[in-house]
Design an enzyme around this catalytic site. Structure first.
Site, mmCIF file in Angstrom:
data_model
loop_
_atom_site.group_PDB
_atom_site.id
_atom_site.type_symbol
_atom_site.label_atom_id
_atom_site.label_comp_id
_atom_site.label_asym_id
_atom_site.label_seq_id
_atom_site.Cartn_x
_atom_site.Cartn_y
_atom_site.Cartn_z
ATOM 1 N N HIS A 139 -4.491 2.502 -4.385
ATOM 2 C CA HIS A 139 -5.500 1.813 -3.230
ATOM 3 C C HIS A 139 -5.195 0.166 -2.103
ATOM 4 O O HIS A 139 -5.536 -0.826 -2.429
ATOM 5 C CB HIS A 139 -6.154 2.056 -3.593
ATOM 6 C CG HIS A 139 -7.234 2.546 -2.189
ATOM 7 N ND1 HIS A 139 -7.726 3.607 -2.010
ATOM 8 C CD2 HIS A 139 -7.971 1.485 -1.655
ATOM 9 C CE1 HIS A 139 -8.774 3.766 -0.746
ATOM 10 N NE2 HIS A 139 -8.902 2.181 -0.547
ATOM 11 N N CYS A 140 -4.902 0.583 -1.081
ATOM 12 C CA CYS A 140 -4.255 -0.614 -0.182
ATOM 13 C C CYS A 140 -5.341 -1.126 0.988
ATOM 14 O O CYS A 140 -5.532 -0.277 1.792
ATOM 15 C CB CYS A 140 -2.875 -0.846 0.586
ATOM 16 S SG CYS A 140 -2.436 -2.054 1.803
ATOM 17 N N PRO A 141 -6.279 -1.705 0.292
ATOM 18 C CA PRO A 141 -7.255 -2.371 1.734
ATOM 19 C C PRO A 141 -6.674 -2.569 2.749
ATOM 20 O O PRO A 141 -7.435 -1.987 4.193
ATOM 21 C CB PRO A 141 -7.842 -3.286 1.185
ATOM 22 C CG PRO A 141 -7.059 -3.909 0.217
ATOM 23 C CD PRO A 141 -6.216 -3.047 -0.793
ATOM 24 N N ASN A 200 -6.346 3.136 2.968
ATOM 25 C CA ASN A 200 -5.475 4.717 2.688
ATOM 26 C C ASN A 200 -4.992 3.743 0.813
ATOM 27 O O ASN A 200 -4.969 2.880 0.439
ATOM 28 C CB ASN A 200 -4.571 4.606 3.368
ATOM 29 C CG ASN A 200 -4.626 6.423 3.077
ATOM 30 O OD1 ASN A 200 -5.321 7.105 2.056
ATOM 31 N ND2 ASN A 200 -4.602 7.070 4.538
#
Length: 353
Positions: free
Chosen positions: A69-71, A75
């Protein structure tokens, strides 16, 4: 050229953000009912987890071929947007390198006309140069400071994002994700710990870097397959990875140790009242913290010197009660006399199952 870099970077960035990774359909089950025994069941999505999928606490859905999960894109990076995300990581350093070149040449040419070398000192005149025509944008002291700051940002972005791109390409060329690389490491640890003599073979490696590359990058931009089923290496089972995950889940319960809270803990990220060492060694991870009340029971599965990670038992574990997972300070708990899962003394041998 710089505008072209900007357009391509933003296009892939927003594609990774808005296209999304793709999710396992709610209520999904495999075509053959007997295959359910090889899969984990997600209580939140009310469906089985398809091979290579994992549940994301931030997205609150089971993500297809989840990498992380990439901040920065708010997403997950997964099946549908892995290519766009990786292209963004590739193009951003190139654009920053180009911008760095522009900043360096601008400062060099402007300072070249303003530096005078005397017999005893070097003088810099930041007033407009007399030898050149008046520039469209005046280059004074403030412009020089801003250009120098922007150069630092560009070089920092090049190094940081470039390292992420190298990491992503390494796992793509082996047809893995970051989570699957971690699963493979834990498989080796499990086999070595119990000395079972088995060999874990990652099933999705096609044996060729080019074939693995084409699993993510295609000319159409649409990744191969449907995200639910995947081609596997000869001799591997379609559910080889999920079977290994089930083994690791069982092993996790065997190795877990029961603790009881002896101090209250509010669940803050950096607790001030739990000691200086606890404050400065807080885990640098997106995993949550769990609040503790004196007397709570926790199943600890891993830990650091001053922190532990585990599941707080809200109801009876035998009744399948709900558990809350997260980090908590080690000084807030003490080990129970008996292990919660095996009802054996904690100091006893755990290698026999």
């Amino acid at each position: 050229m710089l505008l072209n870099w900007t357009v391509m970077i933003l296009y892939n960035y927003f594609s990774a953000m808005f296209v999304g990774p793709g999710y396992v359909p709610l209520g999904w089950t495999p075509e053959r009912s007997q295959d359910c025994m090889y899969l984990q069941y997600c209580k939140v999505c009310q469906s089985y987890k398809a091979p290579r999928s994992h549940h994301c606490r931030k997205c609150n859905r089971c993500v297809l071929k989840m990498d992380h999960h990439c901040p920065w894109i708010n997403n997950c990076c997964g099946y549908q947007n892995h290519a766009s995300f990786t292209l963004f990581l590739f193009l951003a350093p190139l654009g920053c390198i180009h911008a760095s070149f522009i900043f360096v040449m601008t400062m060099y040419t402007q300072l070249y006309n303003r530096i005078s070398f005397g017999w005893s000192s070097v003088k810099i005149d930041m007033s407009p140069a007399k030898r050149d025509p008046r520039p469209i944008i005046p280059f004074g002291l403030s412009a020089f400071a801003i250009s120098l700051f922007a150069l630092g940002l560009a070089l920092g972005t090049t190094i940081a994002v470039g390292m992420l791109f190298i990491i992503q390409m390494k796992i793509i060329l082996t047809n893995k994700t970051s989570i699957e690389s971690w699963i493979e490491e834990k498989a080796k640890d499990r086999i070595q710990y119990y000395q079972t003599g088995e060999t874990f073979i990652f099933p999705y490696d096609m044996g060729s870097k080019w074939k693995n590359f084409k699993q993510v990058f295609t000319w159409s931009g649409i990744p191969e397959g449907d995200g639910l089923s995947w081609p596997v290496k000869d001799g591997c089972h379609q559910y080889s990875l999920t079977i290994e995950q089930l083994k690791q889940k069982a092993d996790k319960r065997v190795r877990s140790v029961r603790y009881q809270a002896v101090e209250d803990y509010s669940g803050v990220c950096c607790p001030v009242t739990k000691g200086v060492k606890t404050f400065f060694t807080t885990p640098c991870t997106e995993e949550p913290r769990i609040a503790l009340t004196k007397g709570d029971l926790i199943l600890a599965t891993r830990g650091l010197k001053h922190w532990m990670y585990g599941e707080k038992i809200l109801n009876s574990a035998a009744d399948g009660g709900v558990r809350e997972r997260g980090w908590f300070p080690r000084k807030c708990v003490e080990k129970c006399q008996y292990d919660s899962e095996t009802d054996q003394p904690v100091d006893g041998e755990k290698k026999t199952r």
